[in-house]
Design an enzyme around this catalytic site. Sequence first.
Site, short mmCIF file in Angstrom:
data_model
loop_
_atom_site.label_atom_id
_atom_site.label_comp_id
_atom_site.label_asym_id
_atom_site.label_seq_id
_atom_site.Cartn_x
_atom_site.Cartn_y
_atom_site.Cartn_z
N GLY A 1 0.82 -1.20 0.00
CA GLY A 1 0.00 0.00 0.00
C GLY A 1 0.85 1.25 0.00
N ASP B 1 1.05 1.51 8.73
CA ASP B 1 0.73 0.72 9.93
C ASP B 1 1.74 0.93 11.06
OD1 ASP B 1 -1.55 -0.40 8.85
OD2 ASP B 1 -0.48 -2.11 8.00
N GLU C 1 -9.42 -1.32 11.87
CA GLU C 1 -9.95 -2.41 11.05
C GLU C 1 -9.59 -3.78 11.62
OE1 GLU C 1 -8.18 -2.38 7.15
OE2 GLU C 1 -6.12 -2.45 7.94
#
Length: 417
Positions: free
Chosen positions: A12, A143, A244
């Site tokens: 990502g 992250d 999430e």
Amino acid sequence: MPKNAFYAQSGGVTAVINASACGVIETARKHPEQIGKVYAGRNGIIGALTEDLIDTSAESDADIAALKHTPSGGFGSCRFKLKSLEDNKREYERLIEVFKAHDIGYFFYNGGGDSADTCYKVSQLSEKMGFPVQAIHVPKTVDNDLPITDNCPGFGSVAKYIAVSTLEASFDVRSMAATSTKIFVIEVMGRHAGWIAAAGALVEDNGIPVVTLFPEVEFDQEKFLAAVKAKVEEHGFCTIVVSEGCHWPDGKFLAEQGTRDSFGHAQLGGAAPVVANMIKEALGYKFHWAVADYLQRAARHLASESDVAQAYALGEAAVQKAVEGKNSIMPTVVRESSNPYKWSIGEAPLSEVANVEKMMPMDFISEDGFGITDACKEYLYPLIKGEAYPPYTDKGMPDYVTLKHVAVPKKLDTFEL
């Protein structure tokens, strides 16, 4: 004779990964005696496997410099994880064949944990195959879960976006709560680590009642609903930040859809509506929810100044360390102090980075499991401090660059993925 370099973006993309690309390419151009051309992989490591290379020397200095303020992956990224050497040696051998064909002696792989693992394996195999390649991993992940480095480029900007967006939406809810919406739920990225969710929790310092759900804390529905009810009764409204990766005690994600991505990870997305409807059914509060999704990681218009600086510095350091003869390492951010914020560049061996995830320390999470501690705030605030706005056109839009992507002529046979 100078060797060429290969650069690729993995996984990502972020608001600042191109700043690292800029750091790599601009620094390489300053060392013509050691580094020839910098080839970029079109769509990440797939570009190396299929010999689909981009000649960055065809890009002007101005366009390369503009990468520093342009979001996403300037050369294209991919979610493609190379299997282990034992399971698929042909892919690694193909990489070395392509590197050999194009006289590539430097491999700069810009990504997260999976790309660190690939970089480590390439550094090992190239030596065995008699064509040594200096493999340097350039850290990147929103992250923030790579080990050893204090933080990861991409995180500071996504943290700033989430903190600011959560604050603004919470002000909206606060103004409407008397007669309308009382609950706002925002879902943020973070499969196993709650760093981004923690950034949303910073709004409590602005008087916002917030309940945060972390992957590190098993979801307790009864306890959660009680916390939300107490906030609404005291303040008239409540904001919920849900990662999430929030999961039930049995390990199942609240957001799990039953599908998997190309890395084999459970496909997530949908924790916000699950949580919002849970509150509606149990407490009857009117709600709105949002999933930040790509918006959070693409928001270059609100990038953190320190994040941009570190992203560039790590790309720059990767080349400098390669020129010094270093191999199989990752340059890192070393925090020297938080107030005032001071940092420097260090390095870590890839053997200690590959396949290691850094979770939030439990002393960063409040005792009730729904908030963050002062220690966490001391860690986070320096990473979101400062703005590095992109230039804007006279039409009011950011002046982002799209590169030419001049292809390098192929020399090898076609390779099937």
